[in-house]
Design an enzyme around this catalytic site. Sequence first.
Site, PDB file in Angstrom:
ATOM      1  N   SER A   1       3.295  -3.737  -4.433  1.00  0.00           N
ATOM      2  CA  SER A   1       3.322  -5.079  -3.853  1.00  0.00           C
ATOM      3  C   SER A   1       2.279  -5.960  -4.515  1.00  0.00           C
ATOM      4  O   SER A   1       2.474  -7.176  -4.651  1.00  0.00           O
ATOM      5  CB  SER A   1       3.081  -5.015  -2.343  1.00  0.00           C
TER       6      SER A   1
ATOM      7  N   TYR B   1      -8.800   8.299  -8.343  1.00  0.00           N
ATOM      8  CA  TYR B   1      -8.129   7.649  -9.466  1.00  0.00           C
ATOM      9  C   TYR B   1      -9.141   7.437 -10.604  1.00  0.00           C
ATOM     10  O   TYR B   1      -8.875   7.762 -11.759  1.00  0.00           O
ATOM     11  CB  TYR B   1      -7.544   6.301  -9.010  1.00  0.00           C
TER      12      TYR B   1
ATOM     13  N   GLU C   1      -5.865  -8.297 -11.924  1.00  0.00           N
ATOM     14  CA  GLU C   1      -6.107  -7.158 -11.015  1.00  0.00           C
ATOM     15  C   GLU C   1      -7.331  -6.348 -11.455  1.00  0.00           C
ATOM     16  O   GLU C   1      -8.133  -5.924 -10.640  1.00  0.00           O
ATOM     17  CB  GLU C   1      -4.856  -6.257 -10.931  1.00  0.00           C
TER      18      GLU C   1
ATOM     19  N   ASP D   1       2.733  -1.551 -13.697  1.00  0.00           N
ATOM     20  CA  ASP D   1       3.273  -2.234 -12.520  1.00  0.00           C
ATOM     21  C   ASP D   1       3.645  -3.685 -12.810  1.00  0.00           C
ATOM     22  O   ASP D   1       4.709  -4.160 -12.431  1.00  0.00           O
ATOM     23  CB  ASP D   1       2.246  -2.198 -11.377  1.00  0.00           C
TER      24      ASP D   1
ATOM     25  N   GLY E   1       0.799  -1.221   0.000  1.00  0.00           N
ATOM     26  CA  GLY E   1       0.000   0.000   0.000  1.00  0.00           C
ATOM     27  C   GLY E   1       0.834   1.274   0.000  1.00  0.00           C
ATOM     28  O   GLY E   1       0.339   2.357   0.315  1.00  0.00           O
TER      29      GLY E   1
HETATM   30  P1  ADP Z   1       0.556  -1.497  -3.605  1.00  0.00           P
HETATM   31  O1  ADP Z   1       0.472  -2.348  -4.823  1.00  0.00           O
HETATM   32  O2  ADP Z   1       0.920  -0.089  -3.890  1.00  0.00           O
HETATM   33  O3  ADP Z   1       1.427  -2.082  -2.544  1.00  0.00           O
HETATM   34  P2  ADP Z   1      -2.215  -2.230  -3.437  1.00  0.00           P
HETATM   35  O4  ADP Z   1      -3.324  -1.728  -2.604  1.00  0.00           O
HETATM   36  O5  ADP Z   1      -2.348  -2.226  -4.896  1.00  0.00           O
HETATM   37  O6  ADP Z   1      -0.906  -1.409  -2.970  1.00  0.00           O
HETATM   38  O7  ADP Z   1      -1.867  -3.715  -3.009  1.00  0.00           O
HETATM   39  C1  ADP Z   1      -1.653  -4.069  -1.656  1.00  0.00           C
HETATM   40  C2  ADP Z   1      -2.394  -5.363  -1.341  1.00  0.00           C
HETATM   41  O8  ADP Z   1      -1.723  -6.487  -1.974  1.00  0.00           O
HETATM   42  C3  ADP Z   1      -2.371  -5.715   0.124  1.00  0.00           C
HETATM   43  O9  ADP Z   1      -3.410  -5.043   0.802  1.00  0.00           O
HETATM   44  C4  ADP Z   1      -2.592  -7.215   0.087  1.00  0.00           C
HETATM   45  O10 ADP Z   1      -3.959  -7.521  -0.151  1.00  0.00           O
HETATM   46  C5  ADP Z   1      -1.824  -7.620  -1.159  1.00  0.00           C
HETATM   47  N1  ADP Z   1      -0.468  -8.064  -0.811  1.00  0.00           N
HETATM   48  C6  ADP Z   1       0.696  -7.488  -1.187  1.00  0.00           C
HETATM   49  N2  ADP Z   1       1.758  -8.160  -0.702  1.00  0.00           N
HETATM   50  C7  ADP Z   1       1.264  -9.216   0.001  1.00  0.00           C
HETATM   51  C8  ADP Z   1       1.843 -10.295   0.738  1.00  0.00           C
HETATM   52  N3  ADP Z   1       3.160 -10.445   0.864  1.00  0.00           N
HETATM   53  N4  ADP Z   1       1.006 -11.181   1.300  1.00  0.00           N
HETATM   54  C9  ADP Z   1      -0.325 -11.040   1.179  1.00  0.00           C
HETATM   55  N5  ADP Z   1      -0.927 -10.059   0.516  1.00  0.00           N
HETATM   56  C10 ADP Z   1      -0.157  -9.151  -0.074  1.00  0.00           C
HETATM   57 MG    MG Z   2      -0.912  -2.118  -6.416  1.00  0.00          MG
END
Ligand code: ADP
Ligand code: MG
Length: 368
Positions: free
Chosen positions: A112, A209, A145, A157, A107
Amino acid sequence: MNEGVWAAPGRVNLIGEHTDYNDGFVMPFALPHTVVATASRRDDGLLRLHSSDVGGGAVELRIGDLAPGRGPGHWTDYPAGVVWALRDAGHPVGGADFHFESTVPTGAGLSSSAALEVVTALALDDLYGLGLERWRTARLCQRAENVYVGAPTGIMDQTASACCTEGHALHLDTRDLSQRQIPLDLAAHGLELLVVDTQVKHAHSDGEYGKRRAGCEAGAAALGVPALRDVPYEDLDAALARLEDEEVRRLVRHIVTENHRVERVVAHLEAGEVRAVGPVLTEGHASLRDDFRISCPELDLVVDTGLAAGAVGARMTGGGFGGSAIVLTDVSASATIRKSVREAFAGEGFGEPRIFTAIPSAGARRLA
Ligand code: ADP
Ligand code: MG
């Protein structure tokens, strides 16, 4: 039985913000931070998902039941969405056990979510012998996604996580997905790129967004082009004169100038003028703040404080309304800038930011 270990990185975007859903140009690079998946096949049609980074135990899903809108609305939707997208595209993917462990901040605008998708796709590709090209892996992860998770993101991304290479930024044309690896050796020029994760995410960011996306589409329609990418920089003034809505005019100006900034950054890097990238980043921030209007006090504070403390350039990066900013600095000024930013955050009563040096790192890969 463990059949393998795979890793996919998060990314930071050097320049090219909100251009990826306008068929434009972006320039991310991969971070050393990765989501690591240990995975093996199962022959019972179950998908078993576990992450050491979230609470709760393993989740079991039947792959034949996966469908958009049926996900529970939590983290497992990302890997489950990838399984769904691969199968929906006709790829023979069966069950699997996945264990995830990550060093990518979640986040924080460092993707991620894409890292989680891409590592899942790469593992399934190897486990089931799919032989997917990287750009296709990225497309399928984006579909996961967009359609399965329900987040309307562009292609940047996933492509960054799947296709970046060590020591390079990825110059990506999001229309035809053509790519060029642009060498980015900051240390050789005595420079360092700091990522400042503000650790805030303002609640209205998703809705905003969507509004920006819709506004860009309205701008393209009003100008009679398929996407804002088709408005040449040289024609910007003429295009703006044809737009009646001031809000739309601002969005168009950001996208057209931002695409131009990506080209300028590429030209500077190819000419070995790495320092010259700095002011272009700072211009990009002003455009995101004043025209696209997606900055926030925390991001502006990082940029203003960084520049006042001697940074070569700085801008917010990612979707906006929180997340991270990047600061390009001489290595010699880095410690002062970190200290100044921390003090400025404390002075404003903001939470402590997380600050680290971003080194252009490898894209997704098999580790074992
Ligand atoms: P960003 O991509 O900028 O980090 P997003 O809101 O798009 O933010 O994605 C974050 C979400 O991805 C987390 O809330 C979770 O649901 C999921 N996520 C990311 N990394 C992990 C992980 N290591 N384990 C479980 N879920 C994850
Ligand atoms: Mg993201």
